[in-house]
Design an enzyme around this catalytic site. Structure first.
Site, mmCIF file in Angstrom:
data_model
loop_
_atom_site.group_PDB
_atom_site.id
_atom_site.type_symbol
_atom_site.label_atom_id
_atom_site.label_comp_id
_atom_site.label_asym_id
_atom_site.label_seq_id
_atom_site.Cartn_x
_atom_site.Cartn_y
_atom_site.Cartn_z
ATOM 1 N N LYS A 55 0.844 -1.203 0.000
ATOM 2 C CA LYS A 55 0.000 0.000 0.000
ATOM 3 C C LYS A 55 0.874 1.247 0.000
ATOM 4 C CE LYS A 55 -3.858 -2.183 2.307
ATOM 5 N NZ LYS A 55 -4.395 -2.593 3.596
ATOM 6 N N GLN A 99 -5.032 -1.384 9.542
ATOM 7 C CA GLN A 99 -5.013 -2.738 8.983
ATOM 8 C C GLN A 99 -5.649 -3.728 9.968
ATOM 9 O OE1 GLN A 99 -3.930 -3.504 5.868
ATOM 10 N NE2 GLN A 99 -4.420 -5.663 6.137
ATOM 11 N N ASP A 122 -11.542 2.899 4.010
ATOM 12 C CA ASP A 122 -11.948 1.487 3.987
ATOM 13 C C ASP A 122 -13.470 1.335 3.921
ATOM 14 O OD1 ASP A 122 -9.981 -0.522 4.005
ATOM 15 O OD2 ASP A 122 -9.439 -0.083 6.090
HETATM 16 N N1 GUN Z 1 -7.528 -6.739 6.199
HETATM 17 C C1 GUN Z 1 -7.912 -7.480 5.138
HETATM 18 N N2 GUN Z 1 -8.484 -6.694 4.191
HETATM 19 C C2 GUN Z 1 -8.473 -5.440 4.681
HETATM 20 C C3 GUN Z 1 -8.917 -4.192 4.166
HETATM 21 O O1 GUN Z 1 -9.459 -4.070 3.058
HETATM 22 N N3 GUN Z 1 -8.714 -3.127 4.971
HETATM 23 C C4 GUN Z 1 -8.150 -3.225 6.202
HETATM 24 N N4 GUN Z 1 -8.019 -2.120 6.926
HETATM 25 N N5 GUN Z 1 -7.724 -4.371 6.707
HETATM 26 C C5 GUN Z 1 -7.884 -5.464 5.948
#
Ligand code: GUN
Length: 297
Positions: A55, A99, A122
Site C-alpha cells: 500500500k 489494517q 476502507d
Molecule cells: N484486512 C484485510 N483486508 C483489509 C482491508 O481491506 N482493509 C483493512 N483495513 N484491513 C484489511
C-alpha cells in the site's frame, strides 16, 4: 467445449491507478498539496505487513503522501485511539486505514468507530455502511467496489440479474450485496450454513465468492454463461509437488467450462483492492477540499 473469458484484474487495476495518478496531479495543482493516506499496522502479522508495504509503495507511485505507523502488538487500545484522533485532526491526512485484524485485546469496532467517517477510506465505519445501505453517497469498502467495477466492465448494466454473494463478512460479503442491490440485481447472500449451496449458486447470473475456503465453489455449480468474481486468497500445499500456492474460493479450472467470464487468482480481484483504496483516498481528498468528485472515477 467453449471456455470462458479470464478477467484481467491486474490490467484493470493498472488503468485505474493511472487515472488516479492523473487526478492526483490535478488535485495538487488546484490545492498546493498532495492527497495523504495514513496506514496503521499493529503487530507483525506477515500477511498484513506485506499488504501494508505494498500500500505504501503504490500510494507513493500514485503521487500521494504516504504515512505509515507501525505499532507493537502490545500497544493499548487507548494509545491506538489517541493516534487515530491525531490523524483525524491532521489536515494533511485525507485517508486513514487501520489494517485488520487487530490483536485480540483491542476492540476493532471502537477503533473503526473513532475514525472520522470522511477519512474512512476502507468504508468500515457504521456511518459509511449505513449510508451505503440507504443508497446515499458513502465511502465504499475497496474490495467489493473493485468487484463491482470488474462486473460492470464485463456486463454493462446489471439491472435484473440474479446475484449470489457467498460470504457475509463486513469487509466483503455485506457491502458487496448492498452494491449489487443498488445496481438493481436480485441479491442472495449465502454463507457457510446455507443449505444446498450448489443449487443456490446455480441460480446466479453473477457469483461473488468470498468465503475464504479453497476451491469450495465447484465448476458444475455454475449456471452456464454466469460471470464469477473470486475474492478468495487461500494458501494451499500442492499434493503432487509439495509446493505451496495461492488459490481462490472457486475451482477455476472446472468453472472455466461453464462461465461467461471469471476472475483468476492471483491477478483478478487482488490488484483491485489497492487501486480502489487509492481512488477512495483521492475522492476523500476532493470532498475534504470542497472540490467536486473527480470525473471518471
Ligand atoms: N484486512 C484485510 N483486508 C483489509 C482491508 O481491506 N482493509 C483493512 N483495513 N484491513 C484489511
Amino acid at each position: 467445449m467453449t471456455i470462458g473469458k479470464i478477467i484481467d484484474g491486474k490490467a484493470f487495476a493498472e488503468t485505474l491507478r493511472g487515472k488516479v495518478g492523473d487526478g492526483v496531479i490535478a488535485f495538487t495543482a488546484k490545492t498546493g498539496r498532495k492527497p495523504g493516506l495514513a496506514v496503521v499496522l499493529v503487530g507483525e502479522d506477515p500477511a498484513s505487513s506485506v499488504y501494508v508495504r505494498n500500500k505504501g509503495k503504490m500510494t507513493l507511485a500514485a503521487g500521494m503522501e504516504s504515512m505509515e505507523f507501525k505499532l507493537p502488538a502490545s500497544i493499548g487500545e487507548e494509545e491506538l485511539l489517541d493516534l487515530v484522533e491525531e490523524l483525524n485532526a491532521d489536515d494533511r491526512v485525507d485517508g486513514i486505514l487501520v489494517q485488520l485484524p487487530l490483536p485480540a485485546h483491542i476492540n476493532e469496532a471502537s477503533v473503526i468507530g473513532t475514525i472520522d467517517p470522511a477519512k474512512d477510506v476502507d468504508g468500515f465505519h457504521v456511518v459509511n455502511s449505513g449510508l451505503l445501505a440507504t443508497g446515499q453517497d458513502a465511502m465504499v469498502p475497496c474490495t467489493p467496489l473493485g468487484c463491482l467495477m470488474l462486473l460492470k466492465d464485463e456486463l454493462g448494466d446489471l439491472s435484473g440479474l440474479e446475484a449470489v454473494v457467498v460470504g457475509r463478512s463486513n469487509i466483503v460479503g455485506k457491502p458487496m450485496a448492498q452494491l449489487l442491490l443498488a445496481e438493481n440485481c436480485t441479491v442472495t447472500i449465502a454463507h457457510s450454513r446455507t443449505r444446498d449451496l450448489a443449487s443456490v449458486v446455480h441460480r446466479a447470473d453473477i457469483v461473488v465468492a468470498a468465503v475464504g475456503r479453497a476451491e469450495m465453489v465447484k465448476g458444475e455449480w455454475i449456471k452456464p454463461g454466469a460471470t464469477v468474481i473470486d475474492v478468495g486468497i487461500n494458501r494451499v500445499t500442492d499434493t503432487e509437488d509439495g509446493k505451496s500456492r495461492i488459490v481462490g474460493d472457486v475451482a477455476t479450472a472446472e468453472a472455466l467450462a461453464h462461465v461467461r467470464a471469471i476472475t483468476p487468482v492471483p491477478g483478478g480481484v487482488g490488484p483491485m483492492t489497492i487501486a480502489v483504496l487509492l481512488r477512495n483516498t483521492l475522492v476523500a481528498a476532493h470532498a475534504r477540499a470542497g472540490l467536486a468528485k473527480p470525473e471518471g472515477l
